[in-house]
Design an enzyme around this catalytic site. Sequence first.
Site, PDB file in Angstrom:
ATOM      1  N   HIS A  50      68.567  41.845 111.932  1.00 17.86           N
ATOM      2  CA  HIS A  50      68.333  40.548 111.257  1.00 17.86           C
ATOM      3  C   HIS A  50      68.222  40.711 109.739  1.00 17.86           C
ATOM      4  O   HIS A  50      67.543  39.928 109.076  1.00 17.86           O
ATOM      5  CB  HIS A  50      67.067  39.856 111.771  1.00 17.86           C
ATOM      6  CG  HIS A  50      66.934  39.851 113.265  1.00 17.86           C
ATOM      7  ND1 HIS A  50      67.439  38.846 114.052  1.00 17.86           N
ATOM      8  CD2 HIS A  50      66.381  40.753 114.108  1.00 17.86           C
ATOM      9  CE1 HIS A  50      67.178  39.115 115.337  1.00 17.86           C
ATOM     10  NE2 HIS A  50      66.557  40.290 115.392  1.00 17.86           N
ATOM     11  N   SER A  53      81.300  40.644  83.076  1.00 20.63           N
ATOM     12  CA  SER A  53      81.342  39.192  82.925  1.00 20.63           C
ATOM     13  C   SER A  53      81.752  38.873  81.498  1.00 20.63           C
ATOM     14  O   SER A  53      81.392  39.591  80.562  1.00 20.63           O
ATOM     15  CB  SER A  53      79.962  38.611  83.221  1.00 20.63           C
ATOM     16  OG  SER A  53      79.824  37.361  82.585  1.00 20.63           O
ATOM     17  N   LYS A  86      76.153  42.244  82.934  1.00 19.89           N
ATOM     18  CA  LYS A  86      76.664  42.252  84.303  1.00 19.89           C
ATOM     19  C   LYS A  86      77.631  43.384  84.602  1.00 19.89           C
ATOM     20  O   LYS A  86      78.458  43.764  83.798  1.00 19.89           O
ATOM     21  CB  LYS A  86      77.388  40.933  84.593  1.00 19.89           C
ATOM     22  CG  LYS A  86      76.465  39.743  84.558  1.00 19.89           C
ATOM     23  CD  LYS A  86      75.881  39.459  85.901  1.00 19.89           C
ATOM     24  CE  LYS A  86      76.839  38.596  86.669  1.00 19.89           C
ATOM     25  NZ  LYS A  86      76.249  38.138  87.911  1.00 19.89           N
ATOM     26  N   GLU A 104      83.951  42.563  96.857  1.00 17.41           N
ATOM     27  CA  GLU A 104      84.043  41.122  97.141  1.00 17.41           C
ATOM     28  C   GLU A 104      85.472  40.708  97.465  1.00 17.41           C
ATOM     29  O   GLU A 104      85.722  39.908  98.372  1.00 17.41           O
ATOM     30  CB  GLU A 104      83.535  40.323  95.935  1.00 17.41           C
ATOM     31  CG  GLU A 104      82.039  40.444  95.751  1.00 17.41           C
ATOM     32  CD  GLU A 104      81.565  39.822  94.447  1.00 17.41           C
ATOM     33  OE1 GLU A 104      80.462  39.288  94.415  1.00 17.41           O
ATOM     34  OE2 GLU A 104      82.293  39.890  93.436  1.00 17.41           O
TER      35      GLU A 104
END
Length: 458
Positions: A155, A276, A282, A289
């Site tokens: 979980h 970024s 960043k 992704e």
Amino acid sequence: MKLWGGRFTKETNQLVHNFNESLSFDQKFYKQDIQGSIAHVTMLAAVHILTDEERDLIIEGLNGICADIESGKLEFTREHEDIHSFVEAHLIERIGDTGKKLHTGRSRNDQVALDMKLYTRDEVQQINELLKELLEELHVIMKENLHTYMPGFTHLQKAQPVTLAHHVGAYFEMFKRDRSRLQDIYNRMNYSPIGSGALAGTTYPLDRELTASLLGFYGPTLNSMDSVSDRDYLIELLSALSTIMMHLSRFCEEIIIWNTNEYRFVEIDDSYSTGSSIMPQKKNPDIAELIRGKTGRVYGALVSMLTTMKGLPLAYNKDMQEDKEFTFDAIDTVKGCISLFTGMMKTMKFNKPVMEASAKNGFTNATDAADYLVNKGVPFRDAHGIVGQLVLFCIDKGIALDDMTLDEFKAISPVFEDDIYEAISMKTCVDKRMTLGAPGPDVMEKVIAFNEEYLKEN
Ligand code: ARG
């Protein structure tokens, strides 16, 4: 040049030509088309439909076309409908009337079925090799991390301690199954459709066994209608590719989580991250992704193929031309994703102390503390309750079970002795998990030895 102009009195409408053509994408298997034609004429000569001179002239012409495509001398121009017409037209242009004999006893229906099979058969092997490289990398990580403790999750909540070797080993099994699926597909698909004609075979005495063996197939297919309209192997392949992507995507999802500031289990290398345009701090896990994102695209190919096929009566229907673009795209996508993923894994740093601290701070040893009490004669249900109290106490103080003093342990249950620390250390918790398939280093060594054998033999 058209292969079918004879029966027509009008030129094809230009929009119809554009809509109908497949050269813009089936040029991808020009090599397989030529390879198939060479095998076909070799067989035609063997059964005396062509003379040896005609065969040699045609093969020389075909090899010349192949070389000129490769060197860029020969371009795929739009007036040709597909790769089959393109090659045949150029052959006739180069060697004259003999070239017109190439298509004897053949239809584009069995030809395209052959080309697509030859093309995907190669790709299946290449993907299998790429997966092997990935497995080799995972194997290295496993060998180096038998004692790198980390939380195992259920979980997405910390559950019990495992090791990095064990966690990575789960993916090793998945990619191993992926390879075995590809192997199955290869074995099932490796039968030659050529010689099936348009749908009902031919009246020429073709030697289909010979063509099949020249092309490295196990043998010829056994029903000509099925042969020209079977796309099961593509559906199976797209399904296997979807499963590979699903596995990569799950792993990427974990890496994205592990790479967050909150987890810091891993650091993706600068060379595999991006920044970024506005936020200077960043460093984003774009590659992970994108792999996760491209999974949808490969699933899309599978669903498209299934849907395209579902209403098709026997035998060939033009709908089947739609099998190509998304299959090519899925294959290229999967190959790119596996390579990039392997590179990302190779360069990624594992933050081992952070992983271990996370396992400790997440009470992953709570089950072991309860087992400790059971070993001292406390019934399991009571032990469960006692450890629950320990956990509450620790949450309140912001500490791990290991950080409690013996007095604090004893205040909750007098059964605790000094040996509790050893019993709930990460090392003990993991070492004791020694059933085959568990994270205990002794059994993990066994699994690693199996994997070593597997990599040698497969
Ligand atoms: N471009 C076609 C395909 O990809 C080749 C087969 C054409 N056959 C035909 N009867 N029109 O399916």
